[in-house]
Scaffold this motif. Structure first.
Motif, short mmCIF file in Angstrom:
data_model
loop_
_atom_site.label_atom_id
_atom_site.label_comp_id
_atom_site.label_asym_id
_atom_site.label_seq_id
_atom_site.Cartn_x
_atom_site.Cartn_y
_atom_site.Cartn_z
N GLY A 86 0.82 -1.21 0.00
CA GLY A 86 0.00 0.00 0.00
C GLY A 86 0.85 1.26 0.00
O GLY A 86 1.77 1.41 -0.81
N HIS A 87 0.58 2.14 0.95
CA HIS A 87 1.30 3.41 1.04
C HIS A 87 2.51 3.33 1.99
O HIS A 87 3.12 4.36 2.26
N ALA A 88 2.82 2.13 2.47
CA ALA A 88 3.96 1.99 3.38
C ALA A 88 5.27 2.23 2.63
O ALA A 88 5.39 1.94 1.44
N ARG A 89 6.24 2.76 3.33
CA ARG A 89 7.54 3.05 2.73
C ARG A 89 8.30 1.75 2.44
O ARG A 89 8.22 0.79 3.22
N GLN A 90 9.03 1.73 1.33
CA GLN A 90 9.87 0.57 0.98
C GLN A 90 11.19 0.71 1.72
O GLN A 90 11.94 1.66 1.53
N TYR A 91 11.52 -0.28 2.57
CA TYR A 91 12.71 -0.19 3.41
C TYR A 91 13.90 -0.99 2.87
O TYR A 91 15.01 -0.82 3.34
N ASP A 92 13.66 -1.87 1.92
CA ASP A 92 14.76 -2.69 1.42
C ASP A 92 14.62 -2.86 -0.08
O ASP A 92 13.52 -2.78 -0.64
N ASP A 93 15.77 -3.12 -0.73
CA ASP A 93 15.75 -3.38 -2.16
C ASP A 93 14.98 -4.67 -2.44
O ASP A 93 15.06 -5.63 -1.67
N LEU A 94 14.26 -4.69 -3.55
CA LEU A 94 13.44 -5.84 -3.91
C LEU A 94 13.83 -6.32 -5.30
O LEU A 94 13.69 -5.56 -6.27
N THR A 95 14.33 -7.54 -5.38
CA THR A 95 14.76 -8.11 -6.66
C THR A 95 14.20 -9.52 -6.81
O THR A 95 14.17 -10.29 -5.85
N CYS A 96 13.76 -9.85 -8.00
CA CYS A 96 13.22 -11.17 -8.27
C CYS A 96 13.57 -11.59 -9.69
O CYS A 96 13.51 -10.78 -10.63
N LEU A 97 13.99 -12.84 -9.84
CA LEU A 97 14.28 -13.44 -11.14
C LEU A 97 13.46 -14.72 -11.28
O LEU A 97 13.47 -15.56 -10.37
N ILE A 98 12.75 -14.84 -12.38
CA ILE A 98 11.93 -16.01 -12.62
C ILE A 98 12.38 -16.69 -13.90
O ILE A 98 12.54 -16.03 -14.94
N LEU A 99 12.60 -17.98 -13.81
CA LEU A 99 12.98 -18.79 -14.98
C LEU A 99 11.93 -19.88 -15.16
O LEU A 99 11.57 -20.57 -14.21
N ARG A 100 11.45 -20.01 -16.38
CA ARG A 100 10.44 -21.03 -16.69
C ARG A 100 10.89 -21.85 -17.88
O ARG A 100 11.48 -21.34 -18.84
N THR A 101 10.63 -23.13 -17.80
CA THR A 101 10.94 -24.02 -18.92
C THR A 101 9.63 -24.32 -19.64
O THR A 101 8.77 -25.04 -19.12
N PRO A 102 9.42 -23.75 -20.82
CA PRO A 102 8.14 -23.92 -21.55
C PRO A 102 7.86 -25.39 -21.87
O PRO A 102 8.79 -26.19 -22.01
#
Length: 340
Positions: free
Chosen positions: A324-340
């Motif tokens: 929501g409107h809360a402050r972001q306190y940490d870096d956010l990183t995500c990697l997704i790998l999918r095998t079709p």
């Protein structure tokens, strides 16, 4: 400020102690010359206030007559000038941070590599102008097609801390990773080399790095990985079953003698690998409640079979909606790998 030191104080005594500590903390942020300038301006304004007289005019209305209006004008002008100097410093610093952010963007890929048999997507949101998260995905030898002898290397890392110090260490992490990955070493040797480098620049273990390294053969879908104290990635099978990839050891930069255990997994069509930093599951809402791994698991169990990019977009949107409107306190990183 040490707020616990005021916990036992009550009423006006607590107010005055907090005010004094706040004034002192602000004063110490200034340069010595500006501290003297501020104290002179405050002394002039205090003297002008103390010498102010209150008289009754003909309409019997109290009127304040400054004892020395020139002192007050000088004091106000001095405070405005000091504020202008601080704002100029802030503008310069912000410009430097913007340049640092552009440089940091050069260190990570804009788009995932195109590898037959692999669907990749990644996203990173720094908490400040610059961040300490790192991600990358590339064939070890860009001159040859990916295969058994040329796997795709996946890296997601999180440097302890935030903002400029973490960003600088992230840059050194990227440089050492690049130099080691081009030396045709095994995954275990790569991680051991990264740990040696991190230990030499960790300030006695205070600046450690959690990281997840993986090598994927896109033809056989064989995955070898090592987790250096990182949040265990989740492997969602096409059947919906979830597995955690936990093999590894301590974060990089803690212990030079650390031996890292290598794990392995075999991906099947429709499987999905989710690698993330702790900023994702530790995102808080206005009630200071964390998103948590349970919500991430629930999201993945309910996620339909779709492209990695679509899943990533819906996951980030889900985290943002939770915060929501809360402050972001940490870096956010995500990697997704999918095998079709």
């Amino acid at each position: 400020m040490d707020w616990e030191a005021f916990a036992q104080e009550k009423g006006l005594r607590r107010f005055f102690k907090i005010s004094r500590a706040l004034f002192w903390a602000m004063l110490m942020k200034l340069s010595p010359a500006r501290r003297v300038f501020l104290l002179i301006a405050l002394a002039l304004s205090a003297h002008a206030i103390l010498t102010t007289r209150v008289v009754i005019n003909q309409d019997k209305v109290p009127v304040a007559i400054p004892g020395n209006s020139g002192e007050m004008l000088v004091a106000v002008a001095a405070l405005v000038f000091l504020l202008a100097l601080e704002l100029a410093d802030r503008v310069t610093m912000k410009r430097d941070l913007e340049i640092a952010r552009e440089i940091q963007r050069w260190l990570v890929p804009d788009t995932p590599p195109r590898v037959p048999g692999i669907d990749l997507a990644f996203s990173s949101q720094p908490a400040n102008t610059v961040g300490g998260d790192y991600y990358d995905a590339f064939p070890l030898d860009p001159e040859r097609p990916p295969g058994k002898d040329n796997p795709v290397l996946l890296v997601v890392a999180d440097v302890a801390g935030k903002s400029v110090p973490a960003a600088l260490l992230m840059a050194t992490f990227q440089a050492s990773r690049r130099s080691l990955s081009t030396a045709s070493v095994s995954l275990e040797e790569l991680v051991a080399g990264m740990n040696r480098y991190a230990c030499a620049h960790s300030l006695g273990g205070r600046r450690f790095t959690t990281a997840f390294f993986a090598e994927l053969d896109p033809l056989s879908r064989a995955l070898a990985y090592i987790s250096a104290g990182h949040n265990p990635p989740l492997l969602r099978r096409a059947s919906g079953q979830l597995e955690r990839l936990e093999a590894g050891n301590l974060p990089l930069g803690i212990d030079l003698a650390t031996k890292y255990e290598q794990g392995s997994a075999k991906l099947a069509p429709g499987d999905e690998l989710i690698i993330f930093t702790d900023g994702l599951i530790e995102t808080q809402n206005v009630s200071e409640e964390e998103f948590g791994e349970e919500r991430l698991v629930e999201f993945l169990k309910a996620a339909p079979a779709e492209s990695a990019q679509k899943t990533l977009e819906r996951l980030v949107a889900s985290v943002d909606a939770f915060a929501g409107h809360a402050r972001q306190y940490d870096d956010l990183t995500c990697l997704i790998l999918r095998t079709p």
